[in-house]
Design a protein around this motif. Structure first.
Motif, PDB file in Angstrom:
ATOM      1  N   LEU A   1     -14.914  76.304 109.259  1.00 54.58           N
ATOM      2  CA  LEU A   1     -13.577  75.748 109.458  1.00 54.58           C
ATOM      3  C   LEU A   1     -12.975  75.500 108.080  1.00 54.58           C
ATOM      4  N   PHE A   2     -11.868  76.184 107.787  1.00 57.10           N
ATOM      5  CA  PHE A   2     -11.128  75.975 106.537  1.00 57.10           C
ATOM      6  C   PHE A   2      -9.771  75.368 106.901  1.00 57.10           C
ATOM      7  N   THR A   3      -9.309  74.426 106.097  1.00 58.88           N
ATOM      8  CA  THR A   3      -8.019  73.780 106.337  1.00 58.88           C
ATOM      9  C   THR A   3      -7.270  73.585 105.027  1.00 58.88           C
ATOM     10  N   ASP A   4      -5.943  73.499 105.116  1.00 54.79           N
ATOM     11  CA  ASP A   4      -5.150  73.013 103.979  1.00 54.79           C
ATOM     12  C   ASP A   4      -3.798  72.526 104.483  1.00 54.79           C
ATOM     13  N   ILE A   5      -3.094  71.783 103.647  1.00 49.32           N
ATOM     14  CA  ILE A   5      -1.804  71.186 104.017  1.00 49.32           C
ATOM     15  C   ILE A   5      -0.676  72.139 103.638  1.00 49.32           C
ATOM     16  N   GLU A   6       0.204  72.430 104.565  1.00 49.39           N
ATOM     17  CA  GLU A   6       1.340  73.297 104.283  1.00 49.39           C
ATOM     18  C   GLU A   6       2.323  72.573 103.362  1.00 49.39           C
ATOM     19  N   GLY A   7       2.739  73.281 102.288  1.00 50.06           N
ATOM     20  CA  GLY A   7       3.749  72.726 101.382  1.00 50.06           C
ATOM     21  C   GLY A   7       3.293  71.541 100.574  1.00 50.06           C
ATOM     22  N   SER A   8       2.006  71.412 100.339  1.00 50.52           N
ATOM     23  CA  SER A   8       1.506  70.220  99.640  1.00 50.52           C
ATOM     24  C   SER A   8       2.009  70.145  98.199  1.00 50.52           C
ATOM     25  N   THR A   9       2.170  71.290  97.536  1.00 45.51           N
ATOM     26  CA  THR A   9       2.622  71.272  96.144  1.00 45.51           C
ATOM     27  C   THR A   9       3.995  70.625  96.021  1.00 45.51           C
ATOM     28  N   LYS A  10       4.921  71.007  96.911  1.00 49.00           N
ATOM     29  CA  LYS A  10       6.260  70.422  96.866  1.00 49.00           C
ATOM     30  C   LYS A  10       6.225  68.933  97.201  1.00 49.00           C
ATOM     31  N   LEU A  11       5.358  68.558  98.143  1.00 52.58           N
ATOM     32  CA  LEU A  11       5.251  67.139  98.495  1.00 52.58           C
ATOM     33  C   LEU A  11       4.747  66.320  97.319  1.00 52.58           C
ATOM     34  N   TRP A  12       3.778  66.847  96.592  1.00 51.12           N
ATOM     35  CA  TRP A  12       3.259  66.128  95.417  1.00 51.12           C
ATOM     36  C   TRP A  12       4.334  65.982  94.345  1.00 51.12           C
ATOM     37  N   GLU A  13       5.119  67.046  94.148  1.00 50.16           N
ATOM     38  CA  GLU A  13       6.164  66.986  93.126  1.00 50.16           C
ATOM     39  C   GLU A  13       7.257  65.989  93.497  1.00 50.16           C
ATOM     40  N   ALA A  14       7.579  65.933  94.790  1.00 49.36           N
ATOM     41  CA  ALA A  14       8.686  65.072  95.229  1.00 49.36           C
ATOM     42  C   ALA A  14       8.260  63.625  95.439  1.00 49.36           C
ATOM     43  N   GLN A  15       7.050  63.403  95.997  1.00 45.56           N
ATOM     44  CA  GLN A  15       6.606  62.047  96.364  1.00 45.56           C
ATOM     45  C   GLN A  15       5.149  61.829  95.934  1.00 45.56           C
TER      46      GLN A  15
ATOM     47  N   ASP B   1     -28.140  75.974  97.183  1.00 48.91           N
ATOM     48  CA  ASP B   1     -27.715  74.769  96.468  1.00 48.91           C
ATOM     49  C   ASP B   1     -26.510  74.088  97.117  1.00 48.91           C
ATOM     50  N   GLY B   2     -26.533  73.971  98.443  1.00 49.92           N
ATOM     51  CA  GLY B   2     -25.465  73.271  99.138  1.00 49.92           C
ATOM     52  C   GLY B   2     -24.167  74.028  99.236  1.00 49.92           C
ATOM     53  N   ASP B   3     -24.197  75.338  98.982  1.00 49.54           N
ATOM     54  CA  ASP B   3     -22.984  76.148  99.066  1.00 49.54           C
ATOM     55  C   ASP B   3     -23.322  77.448  99.801  1.00 49.54           C
ATOM     56  N   TYR B   4     -22.257  78.193 100.143  1.00 51.59           N
ATOM     57  CA  TYR B   4     -22.438  79.420 100.903  1.00 51.59           C
ATOM     58  C   TYR B   4     -21.865  80.605 100.127  1.00 51.59           C
ATOM     59  N   PHE B   5     -22.438  81.794 100.414  1.00 49.97           N
ATOM     60  CA  PHE B   5     -21.992  83.012  99.774  1.00 49.97           C
ATOM     61  C   PHE B   5     -21.990  84.131 100.813  1.00 49.97           C
ATOM     62  N   GLY B   6     -20.931  84.928 100.798  1.00 47.15           N
ATOM     63  CA  GLY B   6     -20.880  86.035 101.744  1.00 47.15           C
ATOM     64  C   GLY B   6     -19.453  86.321 102.187  1.00 47.15           C
ATOM     65  N   GLN B   7     -19.286  87.470 102.782  1.00 46.68           N
ATOM     66  CA  GLN B   7     -17.968  87.922 103.193  1.00 46.68           C
ATOM     67  C   GLN B   7     -17.291  87.019 104.224  1.00 46.68           C
ATOM     68  N   PRO B   8     -18.021  86.362 105.138  1.00 45.13           N
ATOM     69  CA  PRO B   8     -17.340  85.487 106.103  1.00 45.13           C
ATOM     70  C   PRO B   8     -16.461  84.418 105.455  1.00 45.13           C
ATOM     71  N   LEU B   9     -16.831  83.942 104.271  1.00 54.27           N
ATOM     72  CA  LEU B   9     -16.005  82.928 103.609  1.00 54.27           C
ATOM     73  C   LEU B   9     -14.678  83.531 103.147  1.00 54.27           C
ATOM     74  N   ASN B  10     -14.737  84.762 102.623  1.00 47.43           N
ATOM     75  CA  ASN B  10     -13.485  85.416 102.242  1.00 47.43           C
ATOM     76  C   ASN B  10     -12.605  85.661 103.466  1.00 47.43           C
ATOM     77  N   ARG B  11     -13.260  86.021 104.572  1.00 45.99           N
ATOM     78  CA  ARG B  11     -12.521  86.344 105.795  1.00 45.99           C
ATOM     79  C   ARG B  11     -11.791  85.120 106.334  1.00 45.99           C
ATOM     80  N   VAL B  12     -12.472  84.002 106.397  1.00 45.92           N
ATOM     81  CA  VAL B  12     -11.831  82.801 106.938  1.00 45.92           C
ATOM     82  C   VAL B  12     -10.729  82.311 105.995  1.00 45.92           C
TER      83      VAL B  12
END
Length: 850
Positions: free
Chosen positions: A11-25, A106-117
């Protein structure tokens, strides 16, 4: 929560338009982000998920089952929707789910599925949750209550690989209507990017850097060696630059275009611009595009360099909203051009690429404990060049990784069999290099061949001497070498303020083949040997003075070249005396830097050469050096044979200085191995007398130090202390760092035996500090042991610090004594760290007492 392995749902997530929100508020956004993080982490952990990475406002989580992942996604979206966000910081999060087999480390993952998601996430909008076909198939019969999956059809993601059937998570409480996905199939996005046969692997850092450069320059040229992945990086950067604005991204492939006069027509054809009567096609093209905003990718233009430069300059001047991303072995060379050198893949990326391409041959191919070392060897020896790694991976249909690694010395014959539909130069490794080599002038081809003599790199001065036959040619070397750097055939880097060059190992193999067939290999090999023999002879006295560290560092940088020179001496009939001279002068470097075993082996080879058995200064030096290295490794009888023969040779040729040194060494042997104080006293006294007659302060100090060791072995501590003090005084006056460190060590150890432990520790600490700064590996171990002994005595037999120092010293000694080429010894780095951290900064202040 457990760390999922094997087949994992991400599951990958991010906030839409976060850069503009940080600049404004910024202040309001800080509070909103903290609440966002808490809600996501709670939803993920309640569904048995594992958050393995957060980058800014982005979350990366792993789940053992797709059902758990979807429950976390739904819970997180519902919680975010219910949260009363401030009006100025509305938080809308896009999410993506994909399932696949990955490697974990070492607590991280490697492989094409990460690029795909990640690419799937990039197509979404705030508040939207997307699933790949693989994930949706795993959970159709176990959806959360009220949840549904709606097919959005097949979409080409921005990795330019296979299309993906995308599904959207729907629920009565969630919004449903979103704009079209940000995929390459979006009708608002204009481009001619074509589907690639294989997935894009790695290059996250390079993609970020290229995208950042495209924000500030209108002409960016990706340069690099053939097969390094310039085209694929450019296409991926173009895909990621698509955002629905302007006229998009357009690619012009130039590899098959042979006539430079047809270049403008090739570009015009891409845009559907037709030639008009009595008007140059370039003028027509500029008039049609002058008001358009777009990115033009000119791919593989090194064979049309001048024509590409003229075209790019005209287009940039006539079309002010145009950007050009070019790929070539070298830059276009026009005003305003920004060059970006595409590096080889990192080791982890290279291994990931190998595995991905190997699975095209064997779907169940994976990294195991058995094949992991071979995979690392393959990727390192192939310099991280993607084309070479892909061709090597294609061999898994008939060879195991161990077998592929074992055959890399013949890589130009091994690495063939690329796609039949690929460009001819991409079907074999040799063809890829042929393409670049054939574009060189005859003079540059000859220079590249000669440069293959060097191992591990070279400096400009060495190239000017070795590669030139006349003084005029020597003056041209810099310009021609710079041209090879520009053409990505020679790598350049700055080391300690000095230019240094090297060939990628694959290029060196190719150039060596041509060099060996040129007929000049014997003559040029001798010039290479002469240059490095002169360097070693210049370094010999400096290794006894105040600049010994910088000279030791210089010889370390040239160690591979020194090995190559010694190999030439072994193989060439006329190389016997040179081999003896070179090996006999290198012993101090080998001893100081911990190359004991290697030095011993190379000296033995030089001494056994059938030519050069007669008595000579070079043979005497080599015998004495072999004895010293045998002494340092505890081989008493072997050491004795070398010293006695060295003494006979030096006396036979009248070398009083050399004879005195060998007498001194025989005294040390009698002290350390024979426990014969009378013999050692006799050797040392005779040696000291000769050194005083010769007026040699360095050797005098050396003999005095050994007299001190002999006295100490007999329990004559006060006499030993006085010898060591005199030694220390001479070495300090001369600025001999190595000799000073040894004298400090001996004085500190002796004071400890006299019951003056605190004073002894002071001298030992200074000795240790000097040896750390000089990189004297064996000496560091010696000082660590002595200091540990004094700490044990001072603390009544219980000293955790002493145990730590002792253990580190033992590991360091094991590595120094057993490694053939210990370039980056883990135990050495650990010993230095322990010395610096455990002893504190006061250990490196130094003592002025004598």
């Amino acid at each position: 929560m457990n760390f999922p392995t094997g087949t994992v749902t991400f599951l990958f997530t991010d906030i839409e338009g976060s850069t503009k929100l940080w600049e404004a508020q910024p202040e309001a956004m800080q509070a909103a982000l903290a609440r966002h993080d808490a809600l996501l982490r709670e939803a993920i952990e309640n569904a048995n998920g594992y958050v393995f990475k957060t980058v800014g406002d982005a979350f990366c989580a792993a789940f053992t089952t797709a059902t758990d992942a979807l429950e976390a996604t739904l819970a997180a979206q519902l919680a975010l929707l219910a949260e009363p966000w401030p009006e100025q910081t509305p938080i809308k999060v896009r999410m993506a789910l994909h399932t696949g087999a990955v490697e974990s480390r070492d607590g991280d993952y490697f492989g094409q599925p990460l690029n795909r998601v990640a690419r799937l996430l990039a197509t979404g909008h705030g508040g939207q949750s997307l699933l790949s076909l693989a994930t949706s198939e795993l959970m159709r019969d176990s959806l959360p209550s009220g949840a549904e999956l709606r097919s959005l059809g097949e979409h080409r993601l921005k990795d330019l690989g296979r299309p993906e059937v995308v599904f959207q998570l729907q629920h009565p409480a969630l919004p449903e209507g979103f704009p079209p996905l940000r995929s390459l199939d979006n009708p608002e996005w204009k481009h001619n990017l074509v589907l690639q046969a294989t997935c894009f692997v790695g290059r996250e850092k390079e993609l970020r850097e290229v995208r950042k450069l495209l924000q500030t320059t209108r002409l960016l040229t990706l340069v690099g060696a053939g097969g390094v992945g310039k085209t694929r990086l450019a296409l991926q950067a173009g895909a990621e630059a698509l955002d629905g604005t302007g006229e998009g991204v357009w690619v012009v492939e130039l590899a098959l275009l042979a006539d430079p006069d047809l270049l403008a027509q090739s570009v015009a054809r891409v845009f559907g611009v037709k030639e008009e009567a009595s008007k140059p096609i370039l003028q027509t093209l500029i008039e049609r595009l002058k008001n358009n905003t777009f990115l033009l990718i000119l791919d593989n233009g090194e064979h049309l360099l001048e024509a590409c430069a003229v075209l790019a300059e005209a287009l940039l001047r006539g079309c002010p909203r145009l950007q050009i991303l070019a790929t070539s072995r070298e830059g276009l060379g026009i005003a305003g051009e920004q060059r970006y050198r595409v590096p080889p893949l990192s080791q982890s990326e290279a291994i990931q690429l190998f595995v991905e391409r190997a699975r095209l041959q064997q779907p169940d191919f994976t990294i195991t404990e058995r094949n992991a070392p071979a995979l690392e060897t393959i990727c390192v020896r192939l310099d991280g060049i993607p084309l070479a790694i892909e061709l090597a991976a294609a061999r898994v249909r008939s060879l195991a990784p161990d077998q592929i690694a074992a055959r890399l010395d013949d890589r130009l014959r091994l690495l063939v069999g690329g796609s039949r539909t690929a460009l001819p130069r991409q079907q074999t490794l040799r063809a890829a290099i042929d393409w670049s080599y054939d574009l060189l002038s005859p003079q540059d081809q000859t220079l590249l061949q000669t440069l293959s003599l060097f191992r591990g790199g070279w400096c400009l001065e060495a190239a000017e001497v070795v590669c030139a036959t006349t003084e005029q040619e020597s003056g041209e070397i810099l310009d021609r070498l710079t041209g090879l750097v520009d053409k990505s055939l020679v790598a350049y880097e700055e080391q300690q303020g000095t230019a240094r060059y090297r060939l990628l190992e694959t290029i060196r193999h190719y150039a060596t083949e041509h060099f060996l067939s040129s007929g000049d290999s014997a003559t040029l090999g001798c010039k290479h040997k002469d240059w490095f023999l002169a360097l070693v002879e210049a370094a010999e006295p400096e290794l006894k003075g105040p600049d010994q560290k910088s000279w030791g560092d210089r010889l370390e940088r040239e160690h591979d070249n020194l090995r190559a020179a010694l190999s030439w001496c072994r193989e060439a009939p006329e190389g016997a005396q040179s081999g003896l001279r070179l090996a006999g002068k290198l012993w101090r470097f080998w001893e100081m830097r911990g190359h004991l075993r290697e030095g011993q082996v190379r000296l033995q080879v030089a001494l056994e050469h059938p030519v050069g058995q007669d008595a000579s200064p070079a043979r005497g030096d080599a015998l004495n050096a072999a004895g010293i290295l045998a002494f340092r490794q505890g081989e008493g009888e072997r050491c004795r044979r070398f010293f006695l023969e060295a003494l006979n040779v030096r006396r036979a040729i009248g070398d009083r200085q050399g004879a005195a040194m060998t007498l001194n060494n025989l005294g040390a042997l009698a002290t350390e191995f024979d426990n014969d104080p009378q013999a050692s006293q006799q050797y040392f006294t005779e040696s000291l007398g000769l050194f005083r007659e010769l007026g040699d302060p360095w050797s005098t100090a050396y003999a005095l130090g050994n007299l001190g060791v002999a006295a100490r072995s007999q329990g004559k501590y006060e006499q030993a202390r006085d010898f060591f003090r005199e030694t220390l005084t001479i070495d300090r006056e001369r600025g001999d760092l190595h000799g000073t460190a040894v004298a400090l060590y001996n004085l500190g150890s002796t004071l400890g035996l006299m019951g003056e432990g605190e004073a002894g520790q002071t001298f030992l600490r200074e000795s240790l500090a000097m040896r750390v700064e000089a990189g004297h590996r064996d000496g560091i171990a010696e000082s660590l042991v002595a200091l540990a002994q004094l700490l044990v005595t001072a603390e009544g037999g219980h000293s955790p610090l002493a145990a730590q120092l002792w253990g580190s010293a033992e590991r360091l000694r094991e590595e120094v004594g057993s490694q053939m080429t210990p370039v980056d010894l883990p135990a050495y780095e650990q010993a230095v760290a322990i010395a610096r951290e455990a002893l504190g900064s006061d250990a490196f202040v130094g003592s002025e007492q004598t």
